[in-house]
Design a protein around this motif. Structure first.
Motif, PDB file in Angstrom:
ATOM      1  N   GLY A  54       3.620 141.223  17.909  1.00 57.15           N
ATOM      2  CA  GLY A  54       3.984 140.059  17.100  1.00 57.15           C
ATOM      3  C   GLY A  54       3.041 140.020  15.918  1.00 57.15           C
ATOM      4  N   ARG A  55       3.587 139.873  14.716  1.00 53.09           N
ATOM      5  CA  ARG A  55       2.740 139.960  13.519  1.00 53.09           C
ATOM      6  C   ARG A  55       2.788 138.658  12.730  1.00 53.09           C
ATOM      7  NH1 ARG A  55       0.419 144.188  10.149  1.00 53.09           N
ATOM      8  NH2 ARG A  55       0.382 143.459   7.995  1.00 53.09           N
ATOM      9  N   TYR A  56       1.600 138.190  12.382  1.00 57.68           N
ATOM     10  CA  TYR A  56       1.428 136.996  11.548  1.00 57.68           C
ATOM     11  C   TYR A  56       0.718 137.471  10.291  1.00 57.68           C
ATOM     12  CZ  TYR A  56      -0.382 132.323  10.292  1.00 57.68           C
ATOM     13  OH  TYR A  56      -0.695 131.151   9.656  1.00 57.68           O
ATOM     14  N   GLU A  57       1.407 137.435   9.177  1.00 55.57           N
ATOM     15  CA  GLU A  57       0.873 138.018   7.950  1.00 55.57           C
ATOM     16  C   GLU A  57      -0.340 137.232   7.438  1.00 55.57           C
ATOM     17  OE1 GLU A  57       1.584 140.822   6.660  1.00 55.57           O
ATOM     18  OE2 GLU A  57       3.567 141.328   7.463  1.00 55.57           O
ATOM     19  N   GLY A  58      -1.189 137.930   6.689  1.00 57.20           N
ATOM     20  CA  GLY A  58      -2.302 137.278   6.011  1.00 57.20           C
ATOM     21  C   GLY A  58      -1.864 136.771   4.652  1.00 57.20           C
TER      22      GLY A  58
END
Ligand SMILES: [Zn+2]
Length: 422
Positions: A74-78
């Motif tokens: 799961g990716r949460y962008e910066g």
């Protein structure tokens, strides 16, 4: 379904603990065997647990994908999309008749960290990626830490042919579960894409509890040296050979085992174990003529371990000479210790302190995905106290307060890593 889901005291003032414990209970319901938690890699229970984890990741604001060997990300962008990621997580496969915290805690706490960032509208310089690895335990295919190994490019085609107890290969199981063994090279993440890896995990030992601490920064994963020892004496009649004229291989081995114990206790963080012994001919009325036993010696410091092992050999030989028996020591395996990254260890220690806890530093006696990741990017671990040090057992237990602290410390560590990694 295991008993007592959702019955943890909802201690007031805890921001993360009660919800995390409720999710850990909910995930424990994904099992192959009713009445216990058994969730082996690529079993229907594992696939269903993956789907649940994906749903929780999406609900926390992450974009979700699965790699060909069925690790979930799961990716949460910066701030800037596509930035290198700080990866946090652990594994969601279990041993047979497992506890509900080993692995699962690290994944669900990581999701809670991202949910908190999202709720606060907080973006970091780095992306945050949560990972749920599979087949860390090796409980189905004896191919432990398989999926993290695939991520770092350490899996070859031969591993995909390993078969489970029913004769099903990893390749076949992947095809049935919707994965793709053929594409295993697509699991590899280029260096630089992952800026750091951090795994929260239960300690699986009693040190934190004994010291009255909730959390520790892990310094290294122990290396090990494994030997087989054979002691040859002379078998004889248990009634007729006088005590002074015996060459009793088992009595000699007993003295040697005590030497293993003494040397194992001679250095801090060194451990030595004789886990298996066989005496021949193994009859009640015969003096044992031949004994075989194993030695497993571990330390976070290879030099310490080798020094101790070096002291062991003459000690065993001295016993053999004095007792008129022969000893043969076959050292068949040496695994180097894996040092974790100093920058990550410091970030974790400071994060623990920022949560009002005294930071302890501990080596890990067991292997973990972080040990594999350490060869690929700066990696670290955060240990959380578990009751009586019990793991790989349904009696595995943590408190809601510690679970809460675990999420807080993981979040603080991610923030610190974000500032320090360039
Ligand atoms: Zn684990």
């Amino acid at each position: 379904m295991q008993k007592s889901p959702g019955q943890h005291p909802s201690a007031s003032g805890l921001r993360f603990g009660p919800a995390l414990m409720a999710r850990l209970d909910a995930l424990a319901a994904f099992t192959e065997v009713e009445g216990q938690l058994t969730r082996r890699y690529l079993s229907p229970a594992h696939i269903a647990a993956m789907r649940q984890v994906e749903a929780w990741m999406a609900a926390a604001g992450m974009s979700v994908r699965t790699d060909p060997l069925m690790s979930v990300f799961g990716r949460y962008e910066g701030h800037a999309p596509g930035a290198p990621a700080i990866m946090i997580g652990s594994h969601i496969d279990t041993v047979i008749d497992a506890g509900r915290y080993d692995g699962n805690l690290g994944v669900l706490a990581a999701i809670a960290v991202v949910a908190e960032l999202r709720d606060r509208g907080e973006r970091l310089q780095h992306a945050v990626e949560v990972v749920a690895f599979g087949e860390e335990e090796g409980s189905r295919f004896s191919a432990h830490i398989l999926t993290s190994s695939a991520l770092v490019g350490a899996v070859g085609p031969e591993l995909l042919e390993v078969r489970d107890a029913d004769g099903i290969s990893v390749r076949e199981a992947l095809a049935r579960a919707g994965g793709n063994a053929q594409a295993y090279r697509d699991c590899v993440r280029p260096r630089g894409e992952i800026a750091a890896f951090l795994e929260l995990h239960i300690e699986q030992g009693p040190v934190l509890e004994t010291q009255g601490k909730a959390l520790a920064a892990v310094t290294a994963v122990n290396g090990s040296v494994r030997s087989r020892v054979t002691v040859s004496g002379f078998a004889g009649h248990a009634g007729t050979v006088p005590m002074g004229q015996r060459r009793d291989a088992l009595a000699a081995a007993s003295e040697m085992i005590l030497a293993v114990e003494r040397i194992g206790g001679s250095e801090p963080e060194l451990v030595a174990t004789v886990g298996r012994i066989a005496a021949l001919p193994g009859a009640q009325n015969v003096i044992p003529g031949r004994v075989a036993f194993t030695i497993d010696m571990r330390s976070p410091d290879d030099a310490v371990r080798d020094r101790a092992h070096g002291a062991l050999v003459p000690a065993l030989e001295e016993t053999a000479r004095r007792r008129g028996v022969q000893v043969e020591i076959d050292t068949y395996q040496r695994n180097a210790a894996t040092a974790l990254d100093p920058l990550v260890i410091d970030a974790v220690s400071e994060a623990i302190a920022a949560c009002g806890q005294e930071p302890l530093r501990l080596p890990s006696g067991a292997g973990h995905d972080a040990m594999i990741m350490a060869g690929h990017c700066p990696s670290g671990m955060l240990f959380l106290r578990c009751k009586d040090g019990i793991s790989h057992n349904p009696a595995e237990s943590i408190t809601v307060d510690d679970a809460d602290l675990g999420v807080q410390a993981l979040l603080e560590a991610v923030r610190r890593l974000d500032r320090r990694l360039r």
